[in-house]
Motif scaffolding. Structure first.
Motif, PDB file in Angstrom:
ATOM      1  N   LEU A   1       0.748  -1.334   0.028  1.00 45.49           N
ATOM      2  CA  LEU A   1      -0.175  -0.069  -0.086  1.00 45.49           C
ATOM      3  C   LEU A   1       0.771   1.191  -0.104  1.00 45.49           C
ATOM      4  O   LEU A   1       2.057   1.356   0.453  1.00 45.49           O
TER       5      LEU A   1
ATOM      6  N   ARG B   1      -7.320  -1.816  -3.391  1.00 44.88           N
ATOM      7  CA  ARG B   1      -6.349  -2.290  -4.055  1.00 44.88           C
ATOM      8  C   ARG B   1      -6.141  -3.823  -3.553  1.00 44.88           C
ATOM      9  O   ARG B   1      -6.314  -4.058  -2.222  1.00 44.88           O
TER      10      ARG B   1
ATOM     11  N   THR C   1      -4.331  -6.820  -1.734  1.00 45.76           N
ATOM     12  CA  THR C   1      -2.920  -6.885  -1.101  1.00 45.76           C
ATOM     13  C   THR C   1      -2.815  -8.466  -0.379  1.00 45.76           C
ATOM     14  O   THR C   1      -3.817  -9.378  -0.222  1.00 45.76           O
TER      15      THR C   1
END
Length: 408
Positions: A134, A205, A207
Motif C-alpha cells: 500500500l 487494491r 493486498t
C-alpha cells in the motif's frame, strides 16, 4: 537593542544547529555553550537560571523515565506486535488501516509521549504498508501529525505539557478531563481531512494476506496499563507521574537486563541525558529572549480571561510562535510571560497552539524534524507537508479551542 539582538542570535544558532544536526552531533553541543555565554554576559542572571533549573528538574526526570520506558517497550516487541495487528485487522483496506493507524498513533502519543510515536511506531507503520503493498504516505503522515496534535490529552504526552502542568494547578485526571473533548475533536477533523487529502492513495487494491506474527507481549502490555492507571491515581497517594514512570521503567528495564535483551549502557543512552542538557541550555537562552525581546509584546497581547475570542487569540498566537521559533522555545517563552499562576483556560489554549500548530510546517516541532530523519528517503517533501498542514491546522485548532471553551 544589543541585548535583544544577542539573545535572538543565540536562539537562532541553537535552533539552527538542532534542526540541521551536522554529522549527527547532539543538540546540546551548541545549546550548553550558548547558555554559558548568555550567563557570562549577564543577559540572564545566575539566580534566574538556577530557579529555572530547579523548576525543570522534575519534568526532565520524568522525560528520562518515559524515554527508557518507551525503549524497553520497543525491545519487548510491543510495536512489532502492534504492526502485525494493524495489518491483520485492516484486511487490505487502506482507509481502515489509516483509521487504525490514527488510533495506534494517538494511543502511543498519549501514553508513551510523542517521541515513541515518531521513533518507534513510524518505522513499524512504514514496514506494514510496504508489506501490504500500500502507499505509505497517508499512514506515515498520520504518525507525524498525531505525534503533535494527539499529544494534548495527558500531561505526560509531550514535554510542552509537562512544562505547563506544574503551573496549571490541575490534577492529572483534571487535566485529562479538560483536554479530552478538544483531543477527540482534533482527531476527528484530522482523520476526515486525511481521508479527503489522500483519497487516491486510499483507493482499494489487492493486498497479500499478512502473517499474524508473534504473540502479544502480555506482561509489557499489563505494565503499560498499570502505568497509565498510576498516572491517573498516583496523585491521590502523593505519587507524582515521574515516579510512576520511573517504577514502570525499572520493572521492565530490570526484566530486560535479566533476559539479556538490553544492557545498562543502552538504558543510559535511552534516557538521553544529552537531551536534558539541551533543554536546560535552551531554557536559559529562551529566558534571555523573553527578558529582552518578546516578553513585553507578548505580555500585552495575551489575554488574562478565558472567553472564546481570548482563547482563540491565545491558541493562534502560540501556534504562530511555535512555527517561527519551534514549539519547545515557544512554550518556554509563553510560560514565562504568563507567570506562575496563569488562568487555566489560557494556559490550556497555549498548549493547543504549541501542540497542534506545529503540523503546519516542518520547523514547528523537534518531533517533526526527528520524524523526517527517521524516514530518510521516504520522507515527504516540504511542499506536500505544508499543504496538508494548511488543510488541517487552522480548522482543527479553531475547533479544538472552541471545544476547550465549551468544557471550561
Amino acid at each position: 537593542m544589543i541585548a535583544a539582538l544577542c539573545s535572538l542570535g543565540a536562539l537562532a544558532a541553537v535552533l539552527g544547529f538542532a534542526t540541521v544536526r551536522p554529522r549527527g552531533l547532539p543538540e546540546a553541543l551548541l545549546a550548553v555553550p550558548a547558555a554559558l555565554v548568555v550567563l557570562a554576559t549577564g543577559l540572564v542572571p545566575l539566580h534566574e537560571a538556577r530557579d529555572e533549573t530547579i523548576t525543570l528538574a522534575p519534568t526532565l526526570g520524568f522525560l528520562a523515565a518515559i524515554l527508557v520506558l518507551a525503549d524497553v517497550t520497543d525491545r519487548e516487541g510491543v510495536f512489532t506486535w502492534l504492526g502485525t495487528r494493524l495489518a491483520s485487522a485492516c484486511r487490505g483496506r487502506p482507509p481502515v488501516l489509516l483509521a487504525l493507524t490514527f488510533a495506534a498513533a494517538a494511543g502511543t502519543t498519549a501514553v508513551l509521549s510523542l517521541d515513541a510515536t515518531v521513533v518507534l511506531l513510524t518505522p513499524v507503520v512504514l514496514a506494514t504498508t510496504k508489506t501490504l503493498g500500500l502507499p505509505p504516505k497517508p499512514h506515515v503522515f498520520a504518525c507525524a501529525h498525531l505525534a503533535n496534535s494527539a499529544s494534548t490529552l495527558l500531561p505526560v504526552s509531550n514535554l510542552t505539557n509537562l512544562l505547563a502542568f506544574a503551573a496549571s494547578g490541575l490534577t492529572f485526571t483534571g487535566f485529562a478531563a479538560l483536554m479530552a473533548l478538544p483531543w477527540l475533536v482534533t482527531l476527528t477533523i484530522e482523520l476526515a481531512v486525511f481521508l479527503w487529502f489522500f483519497r487516491r492513495d486510499l483507493a482499494p487494491r489487492p493486498t497479500p494476506q499478512p502473517d499474524d506474527g508473534r504473540p502479544a507481549p502480555v506482561f509489557t502490555l499489563v505494565v503499560l496499563a498499570l502505568t497509565l492507571a498510576g498516572f491517573a491515581t498516583g496523585q491521590l497517594i502523593g505519587l507524582a507521574p515521574g515516579w510512576v514512570a520511573a517504577i514502570a521503567a525499572a520493572v521492565l528495564g530490570v526484566r530486560a537486563l535479566v533476559r539479556r535483551e538490553t544492557t545498562p549502557w543502552r538504558i543510559v543512552v535511552a534516557a538521553n541525558p544529552l537531551l536534558t542538557l539541551f533543554v536546560l541550555g535552551l531554557a536559559v537562552v529562551v529566558q534571555s529572549v523573553s527578558d529582552h525581546l518578546l516578553g513585553g509584546p507578548l505580555g500585552a497581547l495575551l489575554p488574562e480571561t478565558a472567553g472564546l475570542p481570548e482563547l482563540l487569540l491565545t491558541a493562534f498566537v502560540a501556534a504562530v510562535l511555535a512555527n517561527v521559533l519551534n514549539n519547545l522555545p515557544a512554550t518556554l517563552i509563553l510560560l514565562s510571560v504568563l507567570g506562575p499562576h496563569p488562568a487555566t483556560g489560557v494556559l490550556l489554549a497555549v498548549l493547543l497552539g504549541v501542540n497542534i500548530g506545529p503540523n503546519a510546517t516542518y520547523l514547528g516541532s523537534l518531533a517533526t524534524l526527528l520524524w523526517r530523519r527517521v524516514l530518510g528517503r521516504d520522507a515527504p517533501g516540504v511542499g506536500e507537508f505544508t499543504r496538508l498542514g494548511l488543510a488541517t491546522v487552522p480548522v482543527s485548532l479553531a475547533a479544538a479551542t472552541t471545544a476547550l471553551w465549551l468544557v471550561l
